[in-house]
Design a protein around this motif. Structure first.
Motif, short mmCIF file in Angstrom:
data_model
loop_
_atom_site.label_atom_id
_atom_site.label_comp_id
_atom_site.label_asym_id
_atom_site.label_seq_id
_atom_site.Cartn_x
_atom_site.Cartn_y
_atom_site.Cartn_z
N GLU A 45 33.63 -36.49 -19.04
CA GLU A 45 32.55 -35.45 -17.71
C GLU A 45 32.50 -33.66 -18.25
O GLU A 45 31.47 -33.06 -17.73
CB GLU A 45 32.62 -35.48 -16.67
N SER A 46 33.83 -33.38 -18.76
CA SER A 46 34.03 -31.84 -19.18
C SER A 46 33.58 -31.49 -20.00
O SER A 46 33.20 -30.57 -20.65
CB SER A 46 35.71 -31.87 -19.20
N ARG A 47 32.96 -32.43 -21.38
CA ARG A 47 32.62 -32.37 -21.69
C ARG A 47 31.33 -31.94 -21.44
O ARG A 47 30.51 -31.39 -22.51
CB ARG A 47 32.48 -32.90 -23.67
N ARG A 48 30.48 -33.74 -21.14
CA ARG A 48 28.91 -32.96 -20.92
C ARG A 48 28.76 -31.96 -20.47
O ARG A 48 27.45 -30.65 -19.99
CB ARG A 48 28.63 -34.06 -20.33
N ILE A 49 29.83 -31.09 -19.01
CA ILE A 49 28.85 -30.07 -18.80
C ILE A 49 29.70 -28.74 -19.65
O ILE A 49 28.57 -28.04 -19.16
CB ILE A 49 30.75 -29.91 -17.64
N ALA A 50 30.49 -28.74 -20.46
CA ALA A 50 30.51 -27.84 -21.11
C ALA A 50 29.25 -27.51 -21.78
O ALA A 50 29.02 -25.80 -22.52
CB ALA A 50 31.46 -27.67 -22.56
N LEU A 51 28.27 -28.42 -22.34
CA LEU A 51 28.17 -28.78 -23.60
C LEU A 51 26.59 -28.21 -22.53
O LEU A 51 25.36 -27.55 -22.70
CB LEU A 51 27.21 -30.21 -23.80
N ASN A 52 26.36 -28.77 -21.76
CA ASN A 52 24.87 -28.95 -20.33
C ASN A 52 24.79 -26.76 -19.29
O ASN A 52 24.20 -26.21 -19.32
CB ASN A 52 25.09 -28.29 -19.45
N ALA A 53 26.52 -25.81 -19.77
CA ALA A 53 26.46 -24.76 -19.42
C ALA A 53 26.20 -23.38 -20.54
O ALA A 53 25.18 -23.03 -20.83
CB ALA A 53 28.28 -24.15 -19.48
N ILE A 54 25.66 -24.36 -22.15
CA ILE A 54 25.44 -23.31 -23.15
C ILE A 54 23.79 -24.21 -23.28
O ILE A 54 22.65 -23.42 -24.19
CB ILE A 54 25.65 -23.44 -24.26
N GLY A 55 23.32 -25.90 -22.74
CA GLY A 55 22.07 -26.04 -23.21
C GLY A 55 20.88 -25.57 -22.58
O GLY A 55 20.00 -25.38 -23.77
N PRO A 56 20.75 -24.80 -22.07
CA PRO A 56 19.32 -23.33 -21.64
C PRO A 56 19.08 -22.53 -23.06
O PRO A 56 18.01 -22.34 -23.47
CB PRO A 56 19.50 -23.55 -20.43
N SER A 109 24.26 -37.64 -26.79
CA SER A 109 23.55 -38.08 -25.19
C SER A 109 22.85 -39.30 -25.34
O SER A 109 22.00 -39.94 -24.59
CB SER A 109 23.43 -36.82 -24.45
N LYS A 110 22.27 -39.18 -26.80
CA LYS A 110 20.92 -40.36 -27.28
C LYS A 110 22.06 -41.85 -26.76
O LYS A 110 20.94 -43.66 -26.57
CB LYS A 110 20.43 -41.04 -28.69
N GLU A 111 22.82 -42.03 -27.07
CA GLU A 111 23.88 -43.42 -27.25
C GLU A 111 24.90 -43.29 -25.98
O GLU A 111 25.90 -42.67 -26.33
CB GLU A 111 24.21 -44.16 -28.31
N PRO A 112 25.36 -44.26 -25.35
CA PRO A 112 26.18 -44.30 -24.55
C PRO A 112 27.66 -44.70 -25.09
O PRO A 112 28.94 -44.07 -25.21
CB PRO A 112 26.51 -45.72 -23.62
N MET A 113 27.34 -45.03 -26.90
CA MET A 113 28.99 -45.64 -27.47
C MET A 113 30.01 -45.06 -27.13
O MET A 113 29.74 -43.36 -27.76
CB MET A 113 28.80 -46.14 -28.83
N LYS A 336 26.60 -22.15 -11.07
CA LYS A 336 27.51 -22.98 -11.46
C LYS A 336 26.71 -24.64 -12.48
O LYS A 336 25.70 -24.63 -12.12
CB LYS A 336 28.10 -24.20 -10.88
N VAL A 337 27.08 -25.17 -13.66
CA VAL A 337 26.29 -26.30 -13.88
C VAL A 337 26.38 -27.16 -13.75
O VAL A 337 27.72 -27.86 -12.61
CB VAL A 337 26.87 -26.90 -15.78
N LYS A 338 24.89 -28.49 -13.05
CA LYS A 338 25.22 -29.76 -12.10
C LYS A 338 24.83 -30.58 -13.27
O LYS A 338 23.59 -30.49 -13.49
CB LYS A 338 24.91 -29.12 -11.10
N LEU A 339 25.34 -31.73 -12.97
CA LEU A 339 24.93 -33.15 -14.40
C LEU A 339 23.74 -33.63 -13.41
O LEU A 339 23.98 -33.73 -12.03
CB LEU A 339 26.14 -33.94 -14.24
N ASP A 340 23.11 -34.09 -13.95
CA ASP A 340 21.43 -34.73 -13.55
C ASP A 340 21.27 -35.44 -14.53
O ASP A 340 21.73 -35.96 -15.60
CB ASP A 340 20.64 -34.17 -13.07
N GLU A 341 19.98 -36.60 -14.34
CA GLU A 341 19.92 -37.59 -15.12
C GLU A 341 19.19 -36.66 -16.63
O GLU A 341 18.97 -37.68 -17.01
CB GLU A 341 18.37 -38.31 -14.49
N ASN A 342 18.84 -35.74 -16.24
CA ASN A 342 17.91 -34.66 -17.74
C ASN A 342 19.45 -34.26 -18.18
O ASN A 342 18.89 -33.60 -18.56
CB ASN A 342 17.27 -33.99 -16.56
N SER A 343 20.48 -34.35 -17.63
CA SER A 343 21.29 -33.36 -18.81
C SER A 343 21.48 -34.10 -19.86
O SER A 343 21.52 -35.36 -20.23
CB SER A 343 22.46 -33.37 -17.62
N TYR A 344 22.38 -33.07 -20.76
CA TYR A 344 23.15 -33.76 -22.13
C TYR A 344 23.78 -35.20 -22.26
O TYR A 344 25.29 -35.08 -21.08
CB TYR A 344 23.42 -32.13 -23.25
#
Length: 344
Positions: A45-56, A109-113, A336-344
């Protein structure tokens, strides 16, 4: 050479190219810094938040690099040719790393493995760190000079570029970006990740201060020509003095938990360091360490006055538009970054 407001057009264009690359260093600098420290986050979760912070914003920030390259080619074609010949291998590596960073962000984020995401996390972090490091290596070699002959051709080899001073400059640049990126991330996060980053920004800022002090001492001892401009115009000592106080202020703001102010202070540090570099390099752009007469300067490497005039008008219109667009993007994705279904 024609003038504008009493200043030669070539000097104006030198300032414009420097300003655009400074914009890139500030904007993509925090992206690269965020990537460099990415593997320090252990939770998914932390890595996803960090990625989505710079994503846009990360891909838009790279536009400034493209503009900078185009401006350099248009304003100083001989410099463009010489630099890209001298740094051919580092720039090719730089391009590959930019591609790896981009696909790492998009493919993760394209694969869950778990192994899949870990692989892209490593590539993302390593490529981000190496990009920042290589940028510093280029700056370090421009400071000490390159073996340029009378035809403005690079006569050295790749390993010469990996000299101790350039490596130190690369490490300093990477540490600056890591500080800049960690401050950005702490502004975009909350809860446990916010707490972790609140501690991490102190570590990254301390590392930068150490490298900054070391690089300054080494530069003054071994490359005193970088202080020649200040010796000629003593009032310019204000720039490095302000840089030192601003670095101290960044640390003070971090201690107070004023992260937005600290981010702007960190961005100002990036700008001031590049201004110091440019003003001490001027009028040289590429200094020859074979013979000073072979150096490329704003005077002997500039395009024609007509070309510079036309491009100055275009830059006066285009750069503010891009700056406004960049500001709009940051304003749109503030908070603040909020994760949703469209997040990385």
């Amino acid at each position: 050479m024609e003038t504008f407001l009493g200043i030669e057009l070539s000097t104006w264009w030198f300032a414009i190219v420097g300003a655009v690359f400074t914009g890139y260093a500030i904007l993509d600098g925090f992206d690269l810094g965020a990537g460099a420290i990415h593997l320090l986050f252990k939770k998914e979760e932390s890595r996803r938040i960090a990625l989505n912070a710079i994503g846009p914003v990360w891909d838009g920030n790279e536009v400034w690099l493209v503009i900078g390259g185009g401006a350099l080619f248009a304003g100083f074609p001989d410099v463009y040719a010489t630099i890209f010949s001298a740094f051919y291998i580092p720039f090719m590596l730089f391009l590959v790393l930019l591609i790896l960073r981009a696909i790492s962000i998009e493919f993760r984020s394209k694969e869950p493995m778990r192994w899949w995401r870990q692989m892209w996390d490593v590539l993302y972090s390593v490529s981000s760190a190496l990009i920042g490091f290589l940028l510093g290596v280029v700056l370090g070699n421009l400071i000490i000079g390159l073996p340029i002959d009378s035809h403005y051709e690079y006569t050295g080899h790749f390993l010469q570029l990996l000299n101790p001073y350039a490596l130190l400059t690369g490490a300093t640049t990477l540490s600056l970006f890591a500080m800049h990126g960690s401050i950005y991330l702490v502004m975009k996060t909350e809860k446990r990740l916010y707490t972790k980053l609140s501690l991490m920004v102190h570590d990254t800022s301390r590392v930068f201060v150490v490298f900054y002090m070391l690089l300054t001492i080494v530069t003054l001892v071994y490359y005193p020509h970088m202080a020649n401009t200040i010796k000629r115009y003593p009032f310019l000592i204000a720039v490095p003095v302000i840089t030192v106080f601003n670095t101290i202020n960044t640390r003070r703001l971090l201690e107070l938990g004023k992260y937005l102010a600290a981010f702007f202070s960190s961005a100002l540090t990036v700008a001031l360091l590049l201004i110091t570099f440019a003003m001490n390099l001027y009028p040289h752009i590429v200094r020859s360490n074979i013979n000073p007469l072979y150096s490329l300067t704003v005077h002997n490497a500039a395009s024609s006055s007509r070309s510079l005039t036309i491009m100055l008008i275009i830059a006066a219109i285009g750069v503010p538009i891009i700056a406004v667009y960049t500001s709009f993007v940051f304003w749109t994705f503030k908070g603040k970054v909020k994760l949703d279904e469209n997040s990385y």
